[in-house]
Design an enzyme around this catalytic site. Structure first.
Site, PDB file in Angstrom:
ATOM      1  N   HIS A   1       3.193  49.100  70.984  1.00  0.00           N
ATOM      2  CA  HIS A   1       4.610  49.143  70.564  1.00  0.00           C
ATOM      3  C   HIS A   1       4.778  48.548  69.169  1.00  0.00           C
ATOM      4  CE1 HIS A   1       9.015  48.913  72.037  1.00  0.00           C
ATOM      5  NE2 HIS A   1       9.005  48.870  70.707  1.00  0.00           N
TER       6      HIS A   1
ATOM      7  N   ARG B   1       7.157  52.346  59.408  1.00  0.00           N
ATOM      8  CA  ARG B   1       8.409  53.048  59.138  1.00  0.00           C
ATOM      9  C   ARG B   1       8.283  54.361  58.383  1.00  0.00           C
ATOM     10  NH1 ARG B   1      11.849  50.419  62.679  1.00  0.00           N
ATOM     11  NH2 ARG B   1      12.003  48.189  62.242  1.00  0.00           N
TER      12      ARG B   1
ATOM     13  N   ASN C   1      11.511  56.004  66.025  1.00  0.00           N
ATOM     14  CA  ASN C   1      12.810  55.904  65.324  1.00  0.00           C
ATOM     15  C   ASN C   1      12.576  55.996  63.815  1.00  0.00           C
ATOM     16  OD1 ASN C   1      11.598  53.382  65.555  1.00  0.00           O
ATOM     17  ND2 ASN C   1      13.503  52.251  65.764  1.00  0.00           N
TER      18      ASN C   1
ATOM     19  N   ASP D   1      12.470  54.844  71.848  1.00  0.00           N
ATOM     20  CA  ASP D   1      12.595  53.409  71.576  1.00  0.00           C
ATOM     21  C   ASP D   1      13.604  53.118  70.465  1.00  0.00           C
ATOM     22  OD1 ASP D   1      11.686  50.646  72.116  1.00  0.00           O
ATOM     23  OD2 ASP D   1      11.299  50.745  69.974  1.00  0.00           O
TER      24      ASP D   1
ATOM     25  N   HIS E   1      12.612  52.403  76.617  1.00  0.00           N
ATOM     26  CA  HIS E   1      13.451  51.331  76.076  1.00  0.00           C
ATOM     27  C   HIS E   1      14.675  51.314  76.988  1.00  0.00           C
ATOM     28  CE1 HIS E   1      15.652  49.222  72.654  1.00  0.00           C
ATOM     29  NE2 HIS E   1      16.638  49.602  73.443  1.00  0.00           N
TER      30      HIS E   1
ATOM     31  N   ASN F   1      15.929  42.976  69.544  1.00  0.00           N
ATOM     32  CA  ASN F   1      16.496  43.644  70.706  1.00  0.00           C
ATOM     33  C   ASN F   1      15.378  44.144  71.624  1.00  0.00           C
ATOM     34  OD1 ASN F   1      18.313  44.841  72.400  1.00  0.00           O
ATOM     35  ND2 ASN F   1      18.410  46.748  71.220  1.00  0.00           N
TER      36      ASN F   1
ATOM     37  N   ASP G   1       6.131  44.723  69.464  1.00  0.00           N
ATOM     38  CA  ASP G   1       7.383  45.316  68.950  1.00  0.00           C
ATOM     39  C   ASP G   1       7.548  44.936  67.474  1.00  0.00           C
ATOM     40  OD1 ASP G   1       9.725  46.702  68.715  1.00  0.00           O
ATOM     41  OD2 ASP G   1      10.879  45.465  70.105  1.00  0.00           O
TER      42      ASP G   1
ATOM     43  N   PHE H   1      18.330  44.308  63.933  1.00  0.00           N
ATOM     44  CA  PHE H   1      17.514  43.847  65.052  1.00  0.00           C
ATOM     45  C   PHE H   1      16.039  44.060  64.710  1.00  0.00           C
ATOM     46  CE2 PHE H   1      21.347  44.914  67.644  1.00  0.00           C
ATOM     47  CZ  PHE H   1      21.427  43.758  68.421  1.00  0.00           C
TER      48      PHE H   1
END
Ligand code: DOR
Length: 404
Positions: free
Chosen positions: A49, A53, A83, A140, A167, A265, A292, A310
């Site tokens: 996880h 980016r 994401n 996620d 998620h 988060n 994460d 977050f």
């Protein structure tokens, strides 16, 4: 061969085949320098996880910086969350990320495909086309709010032999919260995120897992109720695994400060939640630790608890933090940490080890210094913590990808 190894080799349940791999590697001239009695060698860690980016948000992290930071943390394999921009929801969109991986990653990087188009929760993504290239399917960053859409996703993922990586977050319970709805929020007048926003969707999904038979993995669990639900599901024989993050295991909302580097988060929960997570690690309810790793720009993290983005980085601090806070005080055996950081995630997601290992000096003491991170993200709640354990070298597929 193996009797010539001076370094201590921690194989976890991998046994002698891993020692033999290491023995062969250490006898080659490039690596002999790591064959020291001061060092401990682990199989390459695997983080299922992370947020690198690219494509879309290179100012937060690139494939190059994310993978280099991972190597510095002892990781040789990671799974990246979708994401992104474009969201990997079709093969064409996924290919944008695959191209970045091919060009720039110094370790193994396996993407997730999105569950829904654009992670919008309205229609299913093209799971079939992406399946051969992905570790599983996840939205996620957002929960899939519709039960019916989640059921359909599970049926498709089951047919494709891929896990759903969830998620779990019920948007209807968020009410503008941004830290745990607990003692700190009350004392300081912040809006809280209740625990049910996480465990409610887990309970819903577990019913669907029973119905569909899909392999189901829960992301970053943070509450005691989540631990109890997953313990029960495992006792019932469901194909369920879960992860938690280092910060949820060694911090709670009593550690919060008015600073964006404490905001992620799900949020840091109560001391009782933290204790339940540690218990879950020890009894096997929690299968793996995933960071994460969620880098953001300094500006995005400079807006305090309420307004910052977050997410915190974690891939360069995971092992030293867990070793210092859980292994050294005798809470978690080192062998179990190897299972949690390497063996179990690889087994669950079918990620082979090959000639991957990392070399650590466990006596080396240091202070967490975000300025020294290779990640572009610097926001960590661990800044300034004193830790033991320094990664001396990381080898991916027989190639040195990091050395201190
Ligand atoms: O803290 C988080 N950051 N949680 C998420 O679910 C998403 C992540 C991100 O992408 O920054």
């Amino acid at each position: 061969m193996t009797d010539k190894i001076q370094a201590k080799v921690m194989t976890g349940s991998l046994g002698t085949s891993f020692s033999e791999t290491i023995g062969a590697a250490l006898s080659s001239p490039g690596f002999a320098v790591f064959n020291s009695p001061h060092y401990v060698i682990f199989p390459g860690f695997c983080d299922v996880h992370v947020h690198f980016r690219e494509p879309g948000f290179s100012y937060k992290e690139t494939m190059k910086t994310g993978s280099k930071a991972s190597a510095r943390g002892g990781y040789t394999a990671v799974c990246t969350m979708p994401n992104l921009n474009p969201v990997p929801d079709t093969l064409e969109h996924l290919r944008c990320q695959l191209a970045r991986i091919e060009a720039d990653a110094c370790i193994q990087v396996i993407p997730y495909g999105a569950i829904t188009m654009g992670e919008q929760g309205q229609t299913l993504a093209d799971l079939e086309a992406m399946a051969p290239y992905v570790a599983g399917f996840s939205d996620d960053g957002r929960g899939v709010q519709s039960e019916d859409l989640m059921r359909q996703a599970m049926l498709r993922a089951k047919a494709l032999g891929k896990p759903i990586v969830a998620h779990c977050e019920d948007n209807s319970l968020l009410r503008g919260g941004y830290i745990h709805d607990g003692a700190y929020a009350k004392a300081h007048g912040h809006r809280g995120i209740c625990s049910e926003s996480e465990w409610g969707p887990i309970a819903r999904d577990l019913k669907l897992v029973k119905e569909t038979g899909v392999s189901y993995h829960v992301c970053h669990i943070s509450t005691k109720e989540s631990v109890a639900l997953i313990r029960q599901a495992k006792a019932e024989g469901l194909d369920v695994t879960c992860e938690t993050g280092p910060h949820y295991l060694v911090m709670d909302d009593s550690d919060l400060q008015e600073d964006g580097r404490f905001k992620m988060n799900p949020p840091l929960r109560s001391p009782e939640d933290r204790e339940a997570l540690v218990q879950g690690l020890l009894d096997g309810t929690i299968d793996m630790i995933a960071t994460d790793h969620a880098p953001h720009s300094a500006e995005e993290k400079a807006k305090g608890l309420e307004k910052s983005a977050f997410g915190v980085v974690g891939i360069e601090t995971a092992f030293p933090i867990l070793y210092t806070c859980l292994v050294k005080p005798g809470i978690l055996p080192l062998e179990r940490l190897v299972e949690l950081l390497c063996v179990n995630p690889r087994k669950r997601f079918g990620i082979g080890l090959g000639q991957d290992f990392c070399v650590w000096d466990l006596e080396a003491e240091s202070v967490v210094d975000p300025g020294a991170f290779l990640s572009l993200g610097k926001a960590t709640p661990f800044a300034g913590w004193k830790t033991f354990g320094r990664c001396v070298a990381t080898v991916r597929d027989g190639r040195l990808v990091y050395s201190a």
